[in-house]
Write a protein that holds these residues in place. Structure first.
Motif, PDB file in Angstrom:
ATOM      1  N   MET A  18     -20.527  11.106  46.062  1.00 37.86           N
ATOM      2  CA  MET A  18     -19.660   9.998  46.551  1.00 37.86           C
ATOM      3  C   MET A  18     -19.643   8.372  46.426  1.00 37.86           C
ATOM      4  SD  MET A  18     -20.041  12.390  50.497  1.00 37.86           S
ATOM      5  CE  MET A  18     -19.562   9.961  51.422  1.00 37.86           C
ATOM      6  N   ALA A  19     -21.060   7.961  46.355  1.00 42.28           N
ATOM      7  CA  ALA A  19     -21.108   6.870  46.020  1.00 42.28           C
ATOM      8  C   ALA A  19     -20.406   6.484  44.340  1.00 42.28           C
ATOM      9  CB  ALA A  19     -22.694   6.047  46.317  1.00 42.28           C
ATOM     10  N   GLU A  20     -21.297   7.634  43.418  1.00 40.45           N
ATOM     11  CA  GLU A  20     -20.375   7.496  41.932  1.00 40.45           C
ATOM     12  C   GLU A  20     -19.203   7.658  42.133  1.00 40.45           C
ATOM     13  OE1 GLU A  20     -23.181  10.068  39.826  1.00 40.45           O
ATOM     14  OE2 GLU A  20     -25.279   8.950  39.975  1.00 40.45           O
ATOM     15  N   THR A  21     -18.609   8.776  43.127  1.00 40.41           N
ATOM     16  CA  THR A  21     -16.949   8.837  42.523  1.00 40.41           C
ATOM     17  C   THR A  21     -16.473   7.417  43.316  1.00 40.41           C
ATOM     18  OG1 THR A  21     -17.444  10.942  43.170  1.00 40.41           O
ATOM     19  CG2 THR A  21     -15.182  10.137  43.901  1.00 40.41           C
ATOM     20  N   GLN A  25     -13.813   5.498  41.641  1.00 38.58           N
ATOM     21  CA  GLN A  25     -12.512   5.140  41.505  1.00 38.58           C
ATOM     22  C   GLN A  25     -12.181   3.498  41.867  1.00 38.58           C
ATOM     23  OE1 GLN A  25     -12.170   7.275  45.023  1.00 38.58           O
ATOM     24  NE2 GLN A  25     -11.626   9.351  43.619  1.00 38.58           N
ATOM     25  N   ALA A  26     -12.983   2.619  42.421  1.00 39.70           N
ATOM     26  CA  ALA A  26     -12.879   1.330  42.162  1.00 39.70           C
ATOM     27  C   ALA A  26     -12.617   0.148  41.139  1.00 39.70           C
ATOM     28  CB  ALA A  26     -13.565   0.866  42.886  1.00 39.70           C
ATOM     29  N   ARG A  27     -13.908   0.901  39.940  1.00 40.39           N
ATOM     30  CA  ARG A  27     -13.375   0.822  39.141  1.00 40.39           C
ATOM     31  C   ARG A  27     -12.031   1.059  38.238  1.00 40.39           C
ATOM     32  NH1 ARG A  27     -17.347  -1.311  35.399  1.00 40.39           N
ATOM     33  NH2 ARG A  27     -18.797  -0.618  36.440  1.00 40.39           N
ATOM     34  N   GLU A  28     -11.822   2.087  37.975  1.00 37.71           N
ATOM     35  CA  GLU A  28     -10.253   2.462  37.383  1.00 37.71           C
ATOM     36  C   GLU A  28      -9.025   1.718  37.881  1.00 37.71           C
ATOM     37  OE1 GLU A  28     -10.211   7.143  37.987  1.00 37.71           O
ATOM     38  OE2 GLU A  28     -11.403   7.289  36.627  1.00 37.71           O
ATOM     39  N   THR A  29      -9.662   1.346  39.410  1.00 42.50           N
ATOM     40  CA  THR A  29      -8.678   0.172  40.600  1.00 42.50           C
ATOM     41  C   THR A  29      -8.441  -0.543  39.825  1.00 42.50           C
ATOM     42  OG1 THR A  29      -8.798   2.097  42.449  1.00 42.50           O
ATOM     43  CG2 THR A  29      -8.127  -0.043  42.370  1.00 42.50           C
ATOM     44  N   PHE A  30      -9.518  -1.466  39.590  1.00 43.17           N
ATOM     45  CA  PHE A  30      -9.655  -2.727  39.172  1.00 43.17           C
ATOM     46  C   PHE A  30      -9.280  -2.731  37.747  1.00 43.17           C
ATOM     47  CE2 PHE A  30     -11.744  -5.796  36.536  1.00 43.17           C
ATOM     48  CZ  PHE A  30     -11.482  -6.925  37.253  1.00 43.17           C
ATOM     49  N   GLU A  31      -9.480  -1.954  37.127  1.00 45.88           N
ATOM     50  CA  GLU A  31      -9.212  -1.964  35.551  1.00 45.88           C
ATOM     51  C   GLU A  31      -7.564  -2.072  36.009  1.00 45.88           C
ATOM     52  OE1 GLU A  31     -11.304   1.423  33.555  1.00 45.88           O
ATOM     53  OE2 GLU A  31     -12.711  -0.368  33.437  1.00 45.88           O
ATOM     54  N   LYS A  32      -6.765  -1.217  36.516  1.00 43.91           N
ATOM     55  CA  LYS A  32      -5.683  -0.808  36.637  1.00 43.91           C
ATOM     56  C   LYS A  32      -5.105  -2.418  36.618  1.00 43.91           C
ATOM     57  CE  LYS A  32      -5.109   3.768  37.159  1.00 43.91           C
ATOM     58  NZ  LYS A  32      -4.791   4.655  37.957  1.00 43.91           N
TER      59      LYS A  32
END
Length: 127
Positions: A18-21, A25-32
């Motif tokens: 769950m933490a890795e997911t 998701q946080a990294r993908e959102t930040f990159e977007k």
């Protein structure tokens, strides 16, 4: 915790997953978000360049119109110097005023069109 208890502490696989997911998701959102911010900054730069080009065009036209109008005024003044009588002065004045009114109307229309084009170009989406 003792050293032995500390060494045995493990995060359950479900929590780790769950933490890795969540991190992913946080990294993908930040990159977007970062990509969107960079695109917006680029768009502002493009619009700024477009607006500067439009302003330069309007400025160039205004200077050309000013030169034309000064030249017309000098021609008018020179024609007055050569007038033979008051009726010729009145005729020259009437012709000058009419010609200048037409010229100013055309110039105002041309400047207005240039400003409108510049505004449209500055707000047009860039692809």
């Amino acid at each position: 915790m003792t050293q032995q208890a500390h060494e045995r502490f493990e995060i359950p696989p479900e929590m780790r997953s769950m933490a890795e997911t969540g991190f992913k998701q946080a990294r993908e959102t930040f990159e977007k978000l970062l990509a969107g911010a960079e695109a917006a900054a680029g768009s502002f730069e493009e619009r700024g360049a477009t607006m500067r080009a439009g302003a330069r065009d309007v400025g160039t036209r205004a200077i050309a119109f000013a030169a034309t109008n000064v030249e017309a005024s000098l021609d008018y003044a020179q024609s007055l110097v050569h007038a033979k009588d008051v009726s010729e002065v009145m005729r020259l004045h009437s012709e000058y005023v009419q010609a200048q009114m037409r010229a100013l109307a055309e110039q105002a229309s041309e400047i207005s069109q240039a400003v409108s084009r510049a505004a449209i170009d500055a707000t047009r989406p860039k692809h």
